[in-house]
Design an enzyme around this catalytic site. Sequence first.
Site, PDB file in Angstrom:
ATOM      1  N   ARG A  47      19.987  -2.057 -25.083  1.00 41.66           N
ATOM      2  CA  ARG A  47      18.776  -2.481 -24.179  1.00 41.66           C
ATOM      3  C   ARG A  47      19.643  -3.597 -23.156  1.00 41.66           C
ATOM      4  NH1 ARG A  47      15.806  -6.043 -26.197  1.00 41.66           N
ATOM      5  NH2 ARG A  47      15.135  -5.013 -27.923  1.00 41.66           N
ATOM      6  N   TYR A  99       5.338  -0.191   0.706  1.00 47.78           N
ATOM      7  CA  TYR A  99       5.102   1.003  -0.163  1.00 47.78           C
ATOM      8  C   TYR A  99       3.908   0.822  -0.875  1.00 47.78           C
ATOM      9  CZ  TYR A  99       6.140   4.360  -3.772  1.00 47.78           C
ATOM     10  OH  TYR A  99       5.796   5.202  -4.618  1.00 47.78           O
ATOM     11  N   ASP A 171      13.365  -4.851   0.388  1.00 44.17           N
ATOM     12  CA  ASP A 171      13.373  -3.518  -0.111  1.00 44.17           C
ATOM     13  C   ASP A 171      14.257  -2.671   1.013  1.00 44.17           C
ATOM     14  OD1 ASP A 171      12.839  -0.930  -0.519  1.00 44.17           O
ATOM     15  OD2 ASP A 171      10.910  -1.440  -1.546  1.00 44.17           O
ATOM     16  N   LYS A 196      15.322   7.635  -4.373  1.00 35.52           N
ATOM     17  CA  LYS A 196      15.322   8.213  -2.996  1.00 35.52           C
ATOM     18  C   LYS A 196      16.555   8.440  -2.773  1.00 35.52           C
ATOM     19  CE  LYS A 196      10.910   7.114  -3.839  1.00 35.52           C
ATOM     20  NZ  LYS A 196      10.285   5.923  -3.298  1.00 35.52           N
TER      21      LYS A 196
HETATM   22  C1  LIG Z   1       9.413   4.759  -3.943  1.00 32.31           C
HETATM   23  C2  LIG Z   1       9.474   3.593  -3.158  1.00 32.31           C
HETATM   24  C3  LIG Z   1       9.376   2.513  -4.219  1.00 32.31           C
HETATM   25  C4  LIG Z   1       9.015   2.711  -5.760  1.00 32.31           C
HETATM   26  O1  LIG Z   1       9.884   3.339  -6.437  1.00 32.31           O
HETATM   27  P1  LIG Z   1       9.749   4.345  -7.482  1.00 32.31           P
HETATM   28  O2  LIG Z   1      11.265   4.737  -8.085  1.00 32.31           O
HETATM   29  O3  LIG Z   1       9.180   5.455  -7.191  1.00 32.31           O
HETATM   30  O4  LIG Z   1       9.220   3.362  -8.668  1.00 32.31           O
HETATM   31  C5  LIG Z   1       9.535   1.362  -3.488  1.00 32.31           C
HETATM   32  N1  LIG Z   1       9.803   0.978  -2.133  1.00 32.31           N
HETATM   33  C6  LIG Z   1      10.029   1.972  -1.564  1.00 32.31           C
HETATM   34  C7  LIG Z   1      10.268   1.836  -0.088  1.00 32.31           C
HETATM   35  C8  LIG Z   1       9.639   3.132  -1.873  1.00 32.31           C
HETATM   36  O5  LIG Z   1      10.036   4.492  -0.937  1.00 32.31           O
END
Ligand SMILES: *Cc1c(COP(=O)(O)O)cnc(C)c1O
Length: 379
Positions: A47, A99, A171, A196
């Site tokens: 962990r 998001y 982000d 992504k």
């Molecule tokens: C998908 C996404 C998230 C969240 O990520 P997960 O891996 O689905 O938890 C956060 N910010 C953006 C811009 C995203 O496209």
Amino acid sequence: MSRLATRVIHEGYKPEPLAGCVSPPIYLSTTYAQESVGEHKGFEYARSNNPNREILEKNISALENAVGSCAFSTGMAAISTLVLSLEKGSHIIVSSNVYGGTYRVFTKVFQNHGLEFSFVSTKELETIQSSLRPNTRLIFVETPTNPLMEITDIQAIAHFAHENGIQLCVDNTFMTPIFQRPLELGADFVIHSATKYLGGHSDVLGGLICLKNKEDYETLKFLQKSVGNVLAPFDSWLILRGIRTLDVRMQAHERNANKVVNFLDGHCGVEKIYYPGVENHPNREVGLRQSSGYGGMISFELKNPDRLDQFLKRLEIFTLAESLGAVESLVCIPALMTHASVPAEERVKLGIKDTLIRLSIGIEDPKDLIEDLDKALKE
Ligand SMILES: *Cc1c(COP(=O)(O)O)cnc(C)c1O
């Protein structure tokens, strides 16, 4: 340091001494042998640390120019852990069309734990200035935003934030370090949903936080180990494998997206296109200054909203699905899918219509993508 296309492949790992494996082995062990109490090779319990996670963290740090990074089980786990580093009573200014999951965890979870959030357009600095409170600790932006592709000036906001003793988090999921490196522009934190583009094949969840300074890195490392929302060894391995081809994939996503935008731009069935690369994008200049690419995400509206169902049904190559950033092209209706957790009246205010279509452009042959859209848009 070498260039990005080289770094994606080589940073974080050298063939290990036992067999010289060029691809890192997957280390499943949850615990590690110690020579004597406290004397070990830097690993004690999985962990706290795991070799695969560490390789990925070093790799993304080299790409984002971070002092260190932490890998989490999902993008939401990464965002939540960053928010856990703030004291109770802190106020956070957030880009208004973030998001949907980010909006949800801020309003439905953290607001109940004594944190305050203001969702404002971060396109103009003035809006941020007027949202400032004495307890503001963090500005959280997505740029370009999802799904309206609004662009925030990272450098200007970082400057404003630091003048006021506040930190900035970007982000960077949509752009990836290939096109945009917020830490170099003054941001303190970069978040990725590695699910992504970094993973890139729709087969693994993951999240990352990249830190600009050592103190924040120590804080986040401590929270990661304490809360325990860490990325598993195999998932770390998969994301690292995805990153190996990140540079070539991002170039291909963007090449295809440009071709699709050109096609949509002249089409009589299309009302409006949202893409950072279009001539009339309101913040195009800022985009050009801070990013070396426009990415692979396009949103648009149909001239005749009644044709939405028909459009979706006719598509054969584009799959109707949530998520984005992988090799295959996807289509989604943000208002009903990714942003369903944002209340309807909020969505109207933001300009996210129920008929707004979002495309994640994959790396298929662009001619096939355009033919697919052309067929679906026919009267
Ligand atoms: C998908 C996404 C998230 C969240 O990520 P997960 O891996 O689905 O938890 C956060 N910010 C953006 C811009 C995203 O496209």
